[in-house]
Scaffold this active site. Structure first.
Site, mmCIF file in Angstrom:
data_model
loop_
_atom_site.group_PDB
_atom_site.id
_atom_site.type_symbol
_atom_site.label_atom_id
_atom_site.label_comp_id
_atom_site.label_asym_id
_atom_site.label_seq_id
_atom_site.Cartn_x
_atom_site.Cartn_y
_atom_site.Cartn_z
ATOM 1 N N LYS A 9 0.811 -1.215 0.000
ATOM 2 C CA LYS A 9 0.000 0.000 0.000
ATOM 3 C C LYS A 9 0.847 1.269 0.000
ATOM 4 O O LYS A 9 0.594 2.197 -0.770
ATOM 5 C CB LYS A 9 -0.925 0.034 1.231
ATOM 6 N N ASN B 116 -3.090 6.217 5.906
ATOM 7 C CA ASN B 116 -2.494 5.287 6.861
ATOM 8 C C ASN B 116 -1.029 5.607 7.136
ATOM 9 O O ASN B 116 -0.542 5.409 8.240
ATOM 10 C CB ASN B 116 -2.615 3.851 6.325
ATOM 11 N N HIS C 125 -3.673 -9.580 10.123
ATOM 12 C CA HIS C 125 -4.518 -8.951 11.150
ATOM 13 C C HIS C 125 -5.673 -9.865 11.575
ATOM 14 O O HIS C 125 -6.741 -9.376 11.980
ATOM 15 C CB HIS C 125 -5.076 -7.612 10.649
#
Length: 425
Positions: free
Chosen positions: A110, A133, A180
């Site tokens: 990302k 982020n 996650h």
């Protein structure tokens, strides 16, 4: 809209959200369950700062949840029961920004793709800000950034799970692999959070996703192909970067980024930047001039014996470490380990065997990693710390070989962040 707002979590995103809400006339309570330094600024603005997230806060009209706060945290659950809306900081900011937006999400890649897309736009003379982020929180840009500038927003699953109105003109889901899972219930929930990025796109927008993955919204769907063009490919990598309608921009050998995964990232960035108006010449120039982002396959030095040291501390899951390993032909000394995320190390161990890698284990995951590597017949050494692993790998490595930090795990057992771990390396 205004009233009484509760901001849960006071990291970068939470602070930016609290400040924005105060500026918009809200009565703001902000809480964090850990010791957070430098809260005087918030208090001076009239924010009611509290150091516990377990005590109830009554009369809430809105809750803004920071990315690090689980969806089932007590104040979040209480807000939902009361009927108060729950927003992420990204959702709050999107309601106050009119800028054209590009959104980028995925398990791995990302930040590189976000930074590269913004770089390509700036080389093309188009104002752009990489944010989200990594970098500036979106809320910190409200009333600050030129409304004509493109926002290239890196979106994590945590930010998207309570985003409701985000509507990027171009959006990309780079990949989805297990990560996650200690926070999301399962892989399906993790994927669903990522897919929220596309829900509000319109027919004139572009949605890029892996081949075969269905995404919501009404945007034109496309994918990037690492080989020649096929199907609905909007960019492809037949010997270099090709973008639909622009032709071949440059050869792979002209890029500074390492690894097959970064070739895919470059294809996504090029087509998103082209969608925002960048033309072939500036795109080629920008792709050739962009170097690795810190802690992402970053070559940090070569010692007197000719051993190369590469920092990929951001490889915080096995798939990211696997991609890093595949960036090198042979002679890799892999430093791996940290705090696990309920993921398997089997595929990484098998890839390490195929690559002939030697492995140096650190952190809390040393034992499960040792089991995985032993089962795959991979030579390994338990070193405890990154410092010990670097010393051991440097002693064993020969000229032209690579000492690679690609931990396949989070940093929080021994470091405050992946960046601190990378700096230690």
């Amino acid at each position: 809209m205004s009233g009484r707002a509760l901001v849960v979590g006071l990291g970068r995103s939470g602070r930016a959200a609290a400040i924005l809400l105060v500026r918009r006339g809200w009565n703001v309570v902000a809480t964090d369950g850990s010791e957070v330094p430098d809260l005087d600024e918030l208090a001076s603005l009239g924010v009611d700062v509290r150091t516990s997230t377990s005590d109830p806060v009554d009369g809430i009209d809105l809750l803004v949840k920071s990315p690090g706060v689980p969806a089932d945290a007590p104040p979040v659950a209480a807000a939902r029961r009361s009927g108060a809306p729950v927003w992420s900081e990204v959702e709050l900011a999107c309601r106050h920004l009119s800028n054209p937006m590009i959104g980028i999400t995925g398990t791995n890649g990302k930040t590189t793709t976000t930074e590269l897309t913004a770089h390509l736009l700036r080389v093309a003379g188009i104002a752009a800000e990489a944010c989200g982020n990594q970098g500036s929180p979106l809320a910190a840009l409200v009333d600050v950034i030129d409304p004509r500038a493109w926002l290239v927003v890196e979106c994590s699953s945590f930010q998207l799970e309570d985003a409701h109105t985000i509507a990027p003109r171009g959006a990309a889901l780079l990949n989805v692999t297990p990560d996650h899972l200690d926070r999301h219930r399962d892989l399906a929930s993790y994927r669903a959070a990522k897919l929220r990025l596309f829900r509000n796109q319109g027919e004139r927008d572009l949605a890029i996703a892996p081949p075969g993955m269905m995404v919501p919204g009404r945007a034109r769907r496309g994918h990037v192909a690492t080989g020649g063009p096929r199907g609905d490919a909007v960019a492809w990598g037949e010997g270099g970067v090709h973008v639909e309608g622009l032709g071949r921009l440059l050869a792979w050998e002209e890029m500074r980024l390492l690894g097959a995964h970064n070739r895919s990232n470059a294809l996504v960035a090029a087509v998103l930047a082209a969608r925002a108006g960048a033309e072939a010449g500036p795109l080629a120039e920008g792709l050739g001039s962009f170097g690795p982002v810190s802690h992402r396959l970053e070559t940090v030095g070569t010692n007197a014996e000719g051993v190369v040291f590469v920092n990929d501390s951001k490889a915080t899951n096995p798939d990211a470490a696997l991609a890093a390993l595949h960036a090198f032909d042979d002679g890799v000394h892999l430093i791996v380990g940290g705090r696990g995320k309920s993921t398997s190390f089997g595929a990484l161990a098998r890839a390490a065997r195929a690559a002939g890698a030697r492995c140096y284990l650190v952190g809390e995951t040393a034992d499960p990693l040792a089991d995985a590597f032993a089962a795959a017949d991979v030579p390994w050494l338990s070193c405890g710390t990154v410092e010990g692993a670097v010393a051991a790998a440097a002693r064993a490595a020969r000229r032209g070989e690579v000492v690679l930090l690609a931990p396949a795990a989070a940093s929080f057992d021994q470091f405050a962040s992946y960046a601190e771990r990378g700096e230690a390396f």
